[in-house]
Design a protein around this motif. Structure first.
Motif, short mmCIF file in Angstrom:
data_model
loop_
_atom_site.label_atom_id
_atom_site.label_comp_id
_atom_site.label_asym_id
_atom_site.label_seq_id
_atom_site.Cartn_x
_atom_site.Cartn_y
_atom_site.Cartn_z
N TRP A 16 1.00 -1.21 0.23
CA TRP A 16 0.01 -0.05 -0.06
C TRP A 16 1.03 1.29 -0.16
CZ3 TRP A 16 -0.58 3.97 3.84
CH2 TRP A 16 -1.67 4.59 3.57
N LEU A 17 2.08 1.35 0.62
CA LEU A 17 2.88 2.19 0.90
C LEU A 17 3.60 2.81 -0.44
CD1 LEU A 17 3.43 4.37 3.23
CD2 LEU A 17 5.40 3.00 3.59
N VAL A 18 3.99 1.41 -1.31
CA VAL A 18 4.57 1.82 -2.72
C VAL A 18 3.47 2.49 -3.56
CG1 VAL A 18 5.40 0.59 -4.58
CG2 VAL A 18 6.09 -0.09 -2.35
N PHE A 19 2.19 2.08 -3.45
CA PHE A 19 1.15 2.26 -4.14
C PHE A 19 0.72 3.83 -3.80
CE2 PHE A 19 -3.53 3.29 -4.76
CZ PHE A 19 -3.51 3.15 -6.00
N ILE A 20 1.03 4.37 -2.40
CA ILE A 20 0.20 5.54 -2.15
C ILE A 20 1.29 6.46 -2.26
CG2 ILE A 20 0.52 5.33 0.25
CD1 ILE A 20 -2.73 6.55 -1.42
N TRP A 21 2.56 6.25 -2.29
CA TRP A 21 3.63 7.28 -2.01
C TRP A 21 3.68 8.46 -3.20
CZ3 TRP A 21 6.50 9.64 1.24
CH2 TRP A 21 7.84 10.33 0.92
N PRO A 22 3.82 8.07 -4.34
CA PRO A 22 3.71 8.98 -5.51
C PRO A 22 2.56 9.80 -5.35
CG PRO A 22 4.15 6.92 -6.23
CD PRO A 22 3.58 6.73 -4.93
N LEU A 23 1.26 9.56 -4.91
CA LEU A 23 0.12 10.14 -5.02
C LEU A 23 0.48 11.13 -3.81
CD1 LEU A 23 -2.65 11.01 -5.71
CD2 LEU A 23 -3.40 9.14 -3.82
N LEU A 24 0.92 10.86 -2.63
CA LEU A 24 1.32 11.86 -1.59
C LEU A 24 2.25 13.06 -1.79
CD1 LEU A 24 1.16 9.30 1.55
CD2 LEU A 24 -0.72 10.80 0.76
N PHE A 30 1.79 19.86 -5.07
CA PHE A 30 0.59 20.86 -5.57
C PHE A 30 0.27 21.59 -4.57
CE2 PHE A 30 -3.80 21.39 -6.15
CZ PHE A 30 -3.78 21.96 -7.41
N ILE A 31 -0.10 21.01 -3.34
CA ILE A 31 -0.67 21.96 -2.09
C ILE A 31 0.44 23.10 -1.74
CG2 ILE A 31 -1.15 22.10 0.32
CD1 ILE A 31 -2.70 19.12 -0.27
#
Length: 41
Positions: A16-24, A30-31
């Motif tokens: 899950w961490l490998v999947f979510i890291w680029p999104l975060l 962006f923010i």
């Protein structure tokens, strides 16, 4: 809550961490950009 959801879905935390890291990372950049532009206006 995240760990519980991952356990129910039988997804490992590492996967899950490998999947979510680029999104975060993209959201953080962006923010930061939007807040920086907002302070100059």
């Amino acid at each position: 809550m995240v760990i519980g959801g991952l356990a129910i879905a039988r997804v490992s935390y590492d996967r899950w961490l490998v999947f979510i890291w680029p999104l975060l990372l993209a959201l953080t950049l962006f923010i930061t950009l939007v807040i920086s532009i907002g302070t100059f206006l």
